[in-house]
Scaffold this motif. Structure first.
Motif, mmCIF file in Angstrom:
data_model
loop_
_atom_site.group_PDB
_atom_site.id
_atom_site.type_symbol
_atom_site.label_atom_id
_atom_site.label_comp_id
_atom_site.label_asym_id
_atom_site.label_seq_id
_atom_site.Cartn_x
_atom_site.Cartn_y
_atom_site.Cartn_z
ATOM 1 N N ASP A 35 3.247 -60.277 39.141
ATOM 2 C CA ASP A 35 3.193 -61.700 38.815
ATOM 3 C C ASP A 35 1.968 -62.362 39.446
ATOM 4 O O ASP A 35 1.305 -63.176 38.816
ATOM 5 N N ARG A 36 1.651 -61.995 40.691
ATOM 6 C CA ARG A 36 0.434 -62.523 41.327
ATOM 7 C C ARG A 36 -0.791 -62.154 40.494
ATOM 8 O O ARG A 36 -1.688 -62.956 40.306
ATOM 9 N N GLY A 37 -0.793 -60.922 40.002
ATOM 10 C CA GLY A 37 -1.894 -60.458 39.161
ATOM 11 C C GLY A 37 -2.015 -61.275 37.887
ATOM 12 O O GLY A 37 -3.126 -61.512 37.394
ATOM 13 N N LYS A 38 -0.897 -61.723 37.344
ATOM 14 C CA LYS A 38 -0.932 -62.552 36.124
ATOM 15 C C LYS A 38 -1.617 -63.890 36.390
ATOM 16 O O LYS A 38 -2.376 -64.385 35.543
ATOM 17 N N PHE A 39 -1.360 -64.490 37.552
ATOM 18 C CA PHE A 39 -2.025 -65.751 37.895
ATOM 19 C C PHE A 39 -3.526 -65.522 38.066
ATOM 20 O O PHE A 39 -4.335 -66.301 37.565
ATOM 21 N N ARG A 40 -3.892 -64.467 38.767
ATOM 22 C CA ARG A 40 -5.318 -64.160 38.958
ATOM 23 C C ARG A 40 -5.997 -63.918 37.610
ATOM 24 O O ARG A 40 -7.090 -64.423 37.358
ATOM 25 N N GLU A 41 -5.343 -63.149 36.750
ATOM 26 C CA GLU A 41 -5.902 -62.849 35.433
ATOM 27 C C GLU A 41 -6.068 -64.120 34.608
ATOM 28 O O GLU A 41 -7.050 -64.268 33.876
ATOM 29 N N PHE A 42 -5.119 -65.039 34.724
ATOM 30 C CA PHE A 42 -5.201 -66.310 33.998
ATOM 31 C C PHE A 42 -6.513 -67.027 34.310
ATOM 32 O O PHE A 42 -7.246 -67.445 33.413
ATOM 33 N N TYR A 43 -6.827 -67.169 35.598
ATOM 34 C CA TYR A 43 -8.047 -67.879 35.981
ATOM 35 C C TYR A 43 -9.297 -67.046 35.712
ATOM 36 O O TYR A 43 -10.349 -67.602 35.373
ATOM 37 N N GLU A 44 -9.205 -65.736 35.850
ATOM 38 C CA GLU A 44 -10.354 -64.885 35.516
ATOM 39 C C GLU A 44 -10.705 -65.018 34.033
ATOM 40 O O GLU A 44 -11.881 -65.135 33.678
ATOM 41 N N ARG A 45 -9.694 -65.005 33.167
ATOM 42 C CA ARG A 45 -9.935 -65.174 31.730
ATOM 43 C C ARG A 45 -10.525 -66.541 31.426
ATOM 44 O O ARG A 45 -11.427 -66.676 30.589
ATOM 45 N N LEU A 46 -10.018 -67.577 32.096
ATOM 46 C CA LEU A 46 -10.526 -68.933 31.891
ATOM 47 C C LEU A 46 -12.006 -69.016 32.261
ATOM 48 O O LEU A 46 -12.819 -69.567 31.518
ATOM 49 N N ASN A 47 -12.374 -68.445 33.402
ATOM 50 C CA ASN A 47 -13.760 -68.487 33.844
ATOM 51 C C ASN A 47 -14.662 -67.637 32.952
ATOM 52 O O ASN A 47 -15.795 -68.033 32.638
ATOM 53 N N LYS A 48 -14.170 -66.486 32.532
ATOM 54 C CA LYS A 48 -14.958 -65.624 31.648
ATOM 55 C C LYS A 48 -15.209 -66.333 30.314
ATOM 56 O O LYS A 48 -16.326 -66.306 29.793
ATOM 57 N N ALA A 49 -14.194 -66.981 29.782
ATOM 58 C CA ALA A 49 -14.365 -67.729 28.535
ATOM 59 C C ALA A 49 -15.400 -68.835 28.714
ATOM 60 O O ALA A 49 -16.211 -69.083 27.823
ATOM 61 N N GLY A 50 -15.397 -69.490 29.868
ATOM 62 C CA GLY A 50 -16.391 -70.524 30.139
ATOM 63 C C GLY A 50 -17.793 -69.957 30.188
ATOM 64 O O GLY A 50 -18.749 -70.580 29.718
ATOM 65 N N ASP A 51 -17.931 -68.758 30.750
ATOM 66 C CA ASP A 51 -19.242 -68.102 30.781
ATOM 67 C C ASP A 51 -19.725 -67.762 29.375
ATOM 68 O O ASP A 51 -20.928 -67.708 29.121
#
Length: 150
Positions: A35-51
């Motif tokens: 579950d912790r990994g899901k939160f981290r992945e959520f923000y990683e995906r958000l930042n990658k999409a912004g890039d």
């Protein structure tokens, strides 16, 4: 351009929920590593999409908007955000409801301190520290896009 920057910075303020204090008492979060990994992945995906650009990030924000609040997103007017969570602050926030709403969102609500940076193309428009809420619902992480609050 200055007017546009002011509007975008106001959106940043709404995103981080700076106008409303986070209520409740801090308590240790009992999350599995998955579950912790899901939160981290959520923000990683958000930042990658912004890039990748504003259209990609806007699309992801709509896809990951909490299902009960899908109609309550707004356009960042071509800007992107970068979100840097401080994971040691992640905690549950069972009493929270989005601004202007009376109902608590379905799922388990968490809040985390973040630094949010707003960019227009390659230029940084502003940066702010605040809190963002995310929800674990049906094994998926959902957020609340800008203009709904954090």
């Amino acid at each position: 351009m200055a007017e546009r920057a002011a509007v975008l910075f106001a959106s940043l303020a709404l995103l981080t929920g700076c106008a409303a204090p986070v209520t409740g008492s801090a308590r240790a979060v009992q999350l599995s590593d998955g579950d912790r990994g899901k939160f981290r992945e959520f923000y990683e995906r958000l930042n990658k999409a912004g890039d990748e650009g504003a259209p990609q990030q806007q699309k992801l924000l709509k896809e990951t908007q909490h299902p009960d609040f899908r109609q309550k997103t707004c356009d960042l007017r071509g800007a992107t955000i970068k979100v840097e969570p401080t994971w040691s602050t992640l905690r549950t926030d069972a009493d929270w409801a989005p601004p202007g709403e009376k109902a608590h969102p379905r799922g388990d609500v968490y809040v985390v301190a973040v630094t949010v940076t707003l960019r227009q193309e390659e230029a940084v428009i502003g940066s702010q520290i605040g809190s963002l809420h995310v929800v674990l619902l049906d094994d998926q992480v959902y957020g609340f896009a800008p203009c709904l609050g954090g």
